[in-house]
Scaffold this active site. Sequence first.
Site, short mmCIF file in Angstrom:
data_model
loop_
_atom_site.label_atom_id
_atom_site.label_comp_id
_atom_site.label_asym_id
_atom_site.label_seq_id
_atom_site.Cartn_x
_atom_site.Cartn_y
_atom_site.Cartn_z
N VAL A 86 -98.92 -110.12 9.97
CA VAL A 86 -97.61 -109.62 10.41
C VAL A 86 -97.53 -109.77 11.93
CG1 VAL A 86 -96.05 -107.65 10.47
CG2 VAL A 86 -97.56 -107.98 8.50
N PRO A 87 -96.62 -110.59 12.42
CA PRO A 87 -96.50 -110.76 13.88
C PRO A 87 -95.84 -109.52 14.50
CG PRO A 87 -94.80 -112.00 12.76
CD PRO A 87 -95.65 -111.40 11.68
N GLU A 137 -86.64 -107.12 4.82
CA GLU A 137 -85.53 -106.52 5.55
C GLU A 137 -85.57 -105.02 5.36
OE1 GLU A 137 -81.45 -108.65 5.82
OE2 GLU A 137 -81.24 -107.12 4.29
N SER A 193 -93.03 -109.65 16.26
CA SER A 193 -91.57 -109.78 16.30
C SER A 193 -91.19 -111.01 15.49
CB SER A 193 -91.08 -109.97 17.74
OG SER A 193 -91.54 -111.21 18.23
N HIS A 244 -76.14 -106.92 4.77
CA HIS A 244 -76.47 -106.92 3.34
C HIS A 244 -76.29 -105.52 2.76
CE1 HIS A 244 -79.24 -110.60 4.01
NE2 HIS A 244 -78.03 -110.98 3.71
N GLY A 303 -103.14 -106.32 4.51
CA GLY A 303 -103.80 -107.61 4.70
C GLY A 303 -102.89 -108.78 4.97
#
Lengths: 610, 424
Positions: free
Chosen positions: A301-302, A233, A304, A275, A298
């Site tokens: 990571v998409p 986040e 979205s 948060h 490495g």
Amino acid sequence: MGSFGQIFSKDTQAIFYNWKANPVQRMLDFDFLCGRSIPSVACVVQPGNPGGFQKVFFGREEVAIPVSGSVPEAVKLHPKADVFINFASFRSAYESSMEAMKQPTIRVVAVIAEGVPEADTKKLIAYARANNKILLGPATVGGVQAGAFRIGDTAGTLDNIVACKLHRPGSVGFVSKSGGMSNEMYNVLSRTTDGLYEGIAIGGDVFPGSTLSDHCLRYENIPQIKLIVVLGELGGQDEYSLVAALKEGRIKKPVVAWVSGTCAKLFKSEVQFGHAGAKSGGQLESAQAKNTALKEAGAIVPDSFEALEGAVKQTYDKLVADGILVPQPDVPAPSVPLDLEAAKKAGKVRVPTNIVSSICDDRGEEPTYNGVDMSTLIEGDYGVGDVISLLWFKRALPKYATRFIDMCVMLCADHGPCVSGAHNCIVTSRAGKDLVSCLVSGLLTIGPRFGGAIDDAARYFQDACDRGLDADEFVEDMKKKGIRVAGIGHRIKSKDNRDKRVELLQKYARKFFPSTRYLDYALTVERYTLTKAANLVLNVDGCIGALFLDLLHSSSMFSQVEIQDIVKIGYLNGLFVLARSIGLIGHALDQKRLQQPLYRHPWDEVLYTR
Amino acid sequence: MARKKIREYDSKRLLKAHILRLKGIKLPLNVAQVRADTNFVELLDANPWLKNTKLVVKPDMLFGKRGKHDLVGLKLDFAGVEAFIKARMGKVVDMDGCVGAISTFVVEPFVPHKQEYYLCIQSNRLGNDISFSEAGGVDIEENWDKVNKITLATEEAATTESLAPLLSSLPLELRSNMEAFIQACYEVFLDLDFTLMEMNPFTLDSEGKPFPLDMRGELDDTAAFKSGKKWGDLEFPLPFGRSMTAAEEYVHDLDGKTGASLKLSILNPKGRIWTMVAGGGASVIYADTVGDLGFAEELGNYAEYSGAPNTQETYAYAKTLLDVATSSADGRPRALLVGGGIANFTDVAATFKGIIQAMREKADAIKAAKMRIFVRRGGPNYQAGLALMRQLGADTGIPVEVFGPETSMTVICAKAIEYIKTSA
């Protein structure tokens, strides 16, 4: 925390601080789904509580979970419980967590409270690091190891746990800040993989007790975990320690990661998201920067959040295809019986009631007595006689009748300190007993010889009168049977020294009652008994008994059957008990006010004999 | 609920009061605050020092670089200060893209000085960083190589040894005083639950006593239950340029009054995609997803509710949000995302009750704004909650589409976009 691996197992037990019925029950329900042999809660700490236990279901049976009054005591009694689950409020979470962490047998402390001061959390972090303990939270729902152990409310309802296959282990390690998103992701993982192995929500604070990378490093050491999924986040820099761990090769398992908060760039000035730790700060703390850094290090990571599910599936499928991951089998979960409350709510069961009540109802806006609400009673012209008529006779009697009840209560309220009830009450009060004991000791003398004659008087007068017996026949018949004529006779009052109370009642009845047939019969009996002895007068019990018969019969509000019932089950003695309670309470209070010492009966007033 | 910036006035007020209480150090600090409603005569009565010294005046609005924007008045007398403030009170300024009106000033004595020191104490995960430099002031960033920094681990004391690296280049005769000052500041920092305390610069007055010229502070507002008394009458101002609309202010107040969390930030009142999402984590992801799908400019707001707000609270919250979301009806379709993940313990039906009550009340406005409601939620009692939402649609004629945990969480974002796009 890099040296840690698995922290929970199927035998892990926790000490649960600050009793909360729901999360404890949820933990034990999870235990049952997992086929655990012992409950995951070893004991509950309720600060200051002397001990005892809490009842909780463990599968189909109830078990008693012991309660301790302090953390050290709980730890001493349950040395195998190495997890401390802290449900204390944010005000007291620090002290109790620190106390728990200092216990040698405690290895993991989970702090649920949101809003723990940063400085407090930092002290907990420092202690945990120096002493090789694991701190989860604050501001977390906790975590879960599938098929083994669940912290508190983690992973929600039982239906959800089964739907997400959490009752048996899969092959994915998951970590995120958000408890809600953890649960969402367990669902996603159950759709795309063989399910979760372990999941931790580290909590939404600026400085969580353990970080994303702490748990990823742990997952690296757990052989059953083949794939790591991370949901980060915006805000803070925790994700960078994960970046470093990836770059340094300390994490070799595939990591699929997404950092949420790409929307922060839409806001011109600083925004505090849900948060505490999620605040748009510098560039480095942005979701975009962290996603880029993770990708470069490495991680998978998409583009979205929406694409995360696909990325997880793709990575998982490849691990399976490459033979690195052997999908864990699905295991049917045992069914946990529905809770009665839930089943009732859902209309799935019907349960017989234990108690029937027909005189009042306290479930609505205001209590009602036999359907009449308090407002009506208080704002209208009502008194105690009306309340008695509603609660005892279940109907609103006419004014002359409720006034008569009032009079009976007033006349019978007290009869001096020497009668047996008052005497007992006084002795008890002087023995230093409480008010209720005094009252009850007085009431217990009421019976055939003292005050308890109203019902009997009514019964015999009614029977005799209805059978058309003449007074002399009735009295002699009773004598033959060896039964005292109830309602006749007085210790002091006599033919020439009439009981004023009886006179007053008669006067009232003659003026207001439609009929005084039974009173008249009782007076014929008195006329006959007075020929035998001057003190065989109609006493107050007899008078009330006779007049109540007149009231019941002539008010045309009761059926014959109802009247028989009233006379049979002892309504009328109730009147005396109620009335005399007023006087007895007065005596008890009087003795206390006067500070009278313990009563001891003098020797010389006792005949000692063989 | 977290780290909150405080005004310079409060930073200095707290430092002065508590360095005296904790260490017996009397700082030559004096500060006065001026707001739009300040009465200058009363101010002078309360702060007699304003009469007999040259003064400095500047906005106290949580932004820096004030000198560069002609917002600092130096060496003024009180009349000069009054004139300076009157000329600038309410003035709208643009500070690196954050635009807002100036509403608060801080006034203090002018202290002639040559030397400008830098001190910063900042909380980090494992302790606190203390930075010190003899080359403080506006050019601190250019002189960053001259800043010495140490990290004191949590619960480690600020001793002569631990502070020594900060002061190694300071002339010997100044070291012990400076060390005592830093130690004292550190103690105040810890005792009052500061998370940041920065003086850039501070100087030594004619008697050699430390005097902070510019000061910044941040407090941990979750510590209010134990430090609130020491803070005294304190406000946590909004970040500069972040003025709140009436609706945001209302929700902000609501949030402050409950143990639950209720957040609302309006991005674009004319936007056509609105969110009302349960959970801190999920709410961010919904906003992200609308942006990821290319519709950021239509996103009306960020909104989050969590921590089991009661029916009354969710009702008030939803009503406020619906008021804003339906206020710009223009004949074009709109969407409201009532989203959320799978709750752990929140009773979904219970939290939906207040939202549904608000929607029933606002049914006409919702229909007039051509708003379609997209619901996605899971968790305890979610079937009943979703049924209530469907019932709402059936009863009021508001178009409601309802999804449960069997679909992905963000599926409704695409559906909402589809709707506002195709039926335009």
